[in-house]
Design a protein around this motif. Sequence first.
Motif, short mmCIF file in Angstrom:
data_model
loop_
_atom_site.label_atom_id
_atom_site.label_comp_id
_atom_site.label_asym_id
_atom_site.label_seq_id
_atom_site.Cartn_x
_atom_site.Cartn_y
_atom_site.Cartn_z
N GLY A 203 58.99 27.76 23.47
CA GLY A 203 59.40 27.69 22.07
C GLY A 203 58.84 28.82 21.26
O GLY A 203 57.77 29.37 21.59
N GLY A 204 59.53 29.16 20.18
CA GLY A 204 59.05 30.21 19.31
C GLY A 204 57.66 29.93 18.78
O GLY A 204 56.86 30.85 18.60
N LEU A 205 57.34 28.64 18.54
CA LEU A 205 56.01 28.27 18.09
C LEU A 205 55.27 27.42 19.11
O LEU A 205 54.10 27.65 19.39
CB LEU A 205 56.07 27.53 16.75
CG LEU A 205 56.10 28.46 15.53
CD1 LEU A 205 57.51 28.96 15.28
CD2 LEU A 205 55.57 27.77 14.30
N PHE A 206 55.95 26.40 19.67
CA PHE A 206 55.31 25.47 20.59
C PHE A 206 56.15 25.35 21.85
O PHE A 206 57.34 25.06 21.78
CB PHE A 206 55.16 24.09 19.94
CG PHE A 206 54.44 24.12 18.62
CD1 PHE A 206 53.05 24.13 18.57
CD2 PHE A 206 55.14 24.14 17.43
CE1 PHE A 206 52.39 24.17 17.36
CE2 PHE A 206 54.49 24.19 16.21
CZ PHE A 206 53.10 24.21 16.17
N GLY A 207 55.50 25.52 23.01
CA GLY A 207 56.23 25.33 24.26
C GLY A 207 56.60 23.89 24.46
O GLY A 207 57.75 23.56 24.73
N SER A 208 55.61 22.99 24.33
CA SER A 208 55.88 21.56 24.47
C SER A 208 54.98 20.78 23.52
O SER A 208 53.85 21.17 23.26
CB SER A 208 55.66 21.08 25.90
OG SER A 208 54.28 21.07 26.23
N ILE A 209 55.53 19.68 23.00
CA ILE A 209 54.76 18.74 22.20
C ILE A 209 54.94 17.37 22.83
O ILE A 209 56.06 16.90 22.98
CB ILE A 209 55.20 18.71 20.73
CG1 ILE A 209 54.89 20.04 20.05
CG2 ILE A 209 54.53 17.57 19.98
CD1 ILE A 209 55.37 20.13 18.62
N SER A 210 53.85 16.75 23.23
CA SER A 210 53.87 15.41 23.80
C SER A 210 53.00 14.52 22.92
O SER A 210 51.78 14.65 22.92
CB SER A 210 53.35 15.43 25.23
OG SER A 210 53.31 14.12 25.77
N ALA A 211 53.61 13.65 22.15
CA ALA A 211 52.88 12.90 21.13
C ALA A 211 52.96 11.41 21.38
O ALA A 211 54.04 10.83 21.44
CB ALA A 211 53.40 13.23 19.73
N GLY A 212 51.79 10.79 21.50
CA GLY A 212 51.70 9.35 21.54
C GLY A 212 51.41 8.77 20.17
O GLY A 212 51.24 7.58 20.00
#
Length: 343
Positions: A203-212
């Motif tokens: 991603g331009g800012l974050f490759g992955s976001i995994s949020a619980g």
Amino acid sequence: TLVNDITVSSSYRNLKAHLNGNGHTITLTNNNSLFDTIQGGYVKNLTLAGDIQISTPQIKGRFGALVGYVTNGAIIENCTNKVNIECRQGLQSALETTVGGLCGQANQNSRITGCNNQGTIISDALNTGGIAGYCNNVLSIDGCHNNAPITVENAINENKEVRIGGVIGKMSISNSSTPFATTCSNTGKISLKSSTSNLTFCGGLFGSISAGAVFVVNNCFNTGKIKSTATNHSNKFFGGIIGIDGSINTSTMRNCYNEGNIEITRGYAGGLLGRDYKMNIENCYAYCDITAETAAGIVGDGMSLSITPNITNCYYYKSISGNTKHGIASNSISSSNHFNVSY
């Protein structure tokens, strides 16, 4: 508190105190991070310069110009990296290397605020980011910017995920509080040249976001081009802001935009988000050319996890090229997810 610019030729194991750079520069000649670990306290108002080249394989190696590992609620504030980092370890399947411009990995309620990366990053790591490679339960990423090119090549790890972000490569959140990323940006070109990984998120800012827990990305933008020439596997997801949102709780992207073109040889691409699980998108736009196997103006691919994400008051403008093209969002064949879209 520094009173002069200094040059250091050694690495330091642990910092358990406050360090105020006072606007001065530390030039690294140690070919490694300044600190192995920062445990609590803060580092602020510091600039780092020099070059780092890493070629020795290390299990769970963590590298950043300032520090490899940040924990115990430490604060990194108003720091700038000008160190050029090159990490080529020839990864084996057991290694999980993390590379960031300032921090390799940040953990446990730490905060990164007002930081900037101006150093070129070349990496074969699993997690690569302009500011940090991996953030785990970090409370906030606020006012952070990457202005330098990031290149990932030869990430040879078929059984693990490769994550690349202009600001953060991998973001994991399980806190019960409401962490956030706000006022962050990327203007540097992001390139994936080759990878044998079965899964890649960029991603331009974050490759992955995994949020619980609930997570908010607010007032962020990307203008850097995203390009991939990797030809193996189609399980690659590219987004102008986020590569993949893998949240199990509903998160939100709000007031964000992407103006960086996306060009990938294989995989899915979305002007804002590569793959969406449970992220609502509000008041955002993408103004960019997109070329991919499957391409969409806002969300490249959607997977339903018992809810239907909302795309509200968003727009895409420019051209889309690919085998499968969608104006706003595409939907995985195996999913029952159909986005709620309102204009």
